[in-house]
Design a protein around this motif. Sequence first.
Motif, PDB file in Angstrom:
ATOM      1  N   UNK A 163       0.837  -1.190   0.000  1.00  0.00           N
ATOM      2  CA  UNK A 163       0.000   0.000   0.000  1.00  0.00           C
ATOM      3  C   UNK A 163       0.881   1.252   0.000  1.00  0.00           C
ATOM      4  N   UNK A 164       1.535   1.519   1.122  1.00  0.00           N
ATOM      5  CA  UNK A 164       2.379   2.710   1.215  1.00  0.00           C
ATOM      6  C   UNK A 164       3.860   2.377   1.231  1.00  0.00           C
ATOM      7  N   UNK A 165       4.208   1.285   1.900  1.00  0.00           N
ATOM      8  CA  UNK A 165       5.615   0.894   2.023  1.00  0.00           C
ATOM      9  C   UNK A 165       5.895  -0.375   1.240  1.00  0.00           C
ATOM     10  N   UNK A 166       6.967  -0.360   0.494  1.00  0.00           N
ATOM     11  CA  UNK A 166       7.411  -1.576  -0.162  1.00  0.00           C
ATOM     12  C   UNK A 166       8.042  -2.488   0.885  1.00  0.00           C
ATOM     13  N   UNK A 167       8.012  -3.770   0.628  1.00  0.00           N
ATOM     14  CA  UNK A 167       8.621  -4.738   1.537  1.00  0.00           C
ATOM     15  C   UNK A 167      10.100  -4.427   1.724  1.00  0.00           C
ATOM     16  N   UNK A 168      10.770  -4.038   0.661  1.00  0.00           N
ATOM     17  CA  UNK A 168      12.201  -3.725   0.751  1.00  0.00           C
ATOM     18  C   UNK A 168      12.453  -2.527   1.668  1.00  0.00           C
ATOM     19  N   UNK A 169      11.538  -1.592   1.719  1.00  0.00           N
ATOM     20  CA  UNK A 169      11.670  -0.440   2.607  1.00  0.00           C
ATOM     21  C   UNK A 169      11.562  -0.876   4.067  1.00  0.00           C
ATOM     22  N   UNK A 170      10.643  -1.785   4.349  1.00  0.00           N
ATOM     23  CA  UNK A 170      10.493  -2.312   5.708  1.00  0.00           C
ATOM     24  C   UNK A 170      11.767  -3.058   6.122  1.00  0.00           C
ATOM     25  N   UNK A 171      12.314  -3.856   5.225  1.00  0.00           N
ATOM     26  CA  UNK A 171      13.555  -4.588   5.518  1.00  0.00           C
ATOM     27  C   UNK A 171      14.685  -3.598   5.788  1.00  0.00           C
ATOM     28  N   UNK A 172      14.780  -2.560   4.981  1.00  0.00           N
ATOM     29  CA  UNK A 172      15.828  -1.555   5.170  1.00  0.00           C
ATOM     30  C   UNK A 172      15.681  -0.856   6.529  1.00  0.00           C
ATOM     31  N   UNK A 173      14.448  -0.509   6.907  1.00  0.00           N
ATOM     32  CA  UNK A 173      14.228   0.125   8.209  1.00  0.00           C
ATOM     33  C   UNK A 173      14.597  -0.818   9.350  1.00  0.00           C
ATOM     34  N   UNK A 174      14.222  -2.091   9.222  1.00  0.00           N
ATOM     35  CA  UNK A 174      14.565  -3.078  10.253  1.00  0.00           C
ATOM     36  C   UNK A 174      16.087  -3.232  10.365  1.00  0.00           C
ATOM     37  N   UNK A 175      16.781  -3.181   9.240  1.00  0.00           N
ATOM     38  CA  UNK A 175      18.244  -3.284   9.260  1.00  0.00           C
ATOM     39  C   UNK A 175      18.874  -2.107   9.998  1.00  0.00           C
ATOM     40  N   UNK A 176      18.346  -0.897   9.800  1.00  0.00           N
ATOM     41  CA  UNK A 176      18.920   0.265  10.485  1.00  0.00           C
ATOM     42  C   UNK A 176      18.726   0.167  11.996  1.00  0.00           C
ATOM     43  N   UNK A 177      17.612  -0.417  12.427  1.00  0.00           N
ATOM     44  CA  UNK A 177      17.377  -0.610  13.857  1.00  0.00           C
ATOM     45  C   UNK A 177      18.266  -1.728  14.388  1.00  0.00           C
TER      46      UNK A 177
END
Length: 76
Positions: free
Chosen positions: A47-61
């Motif tokens: 919808x708003x976030x691509x799966x790859x964006x979620x993975x990237x955010x999780x990696x930064x955390x």
Amino acid sequence: MIIGQVFERFVEESPVSVMVRGLLKTILCPQKLDELFEKSAKTQYTKELLFSTVVEMMNTVTCGIRPSIHAAYQVQ
């Protein structure tokens, strides 16, 4: 070239970290992650976030770059 010299120093002093970084860069390629999501998603959708964006955010955390998912999302 300075970048080549710096890279060579990392290869000589810490070859495992260079190999792991290259492997992660290949495995976590945004296009491949999004393609994998589209193939395997049954009821999920983008919808708003691509799966790859979620993975990237999780990696930064996970790597300690951001303190929380909320902080990582704010940067996006």
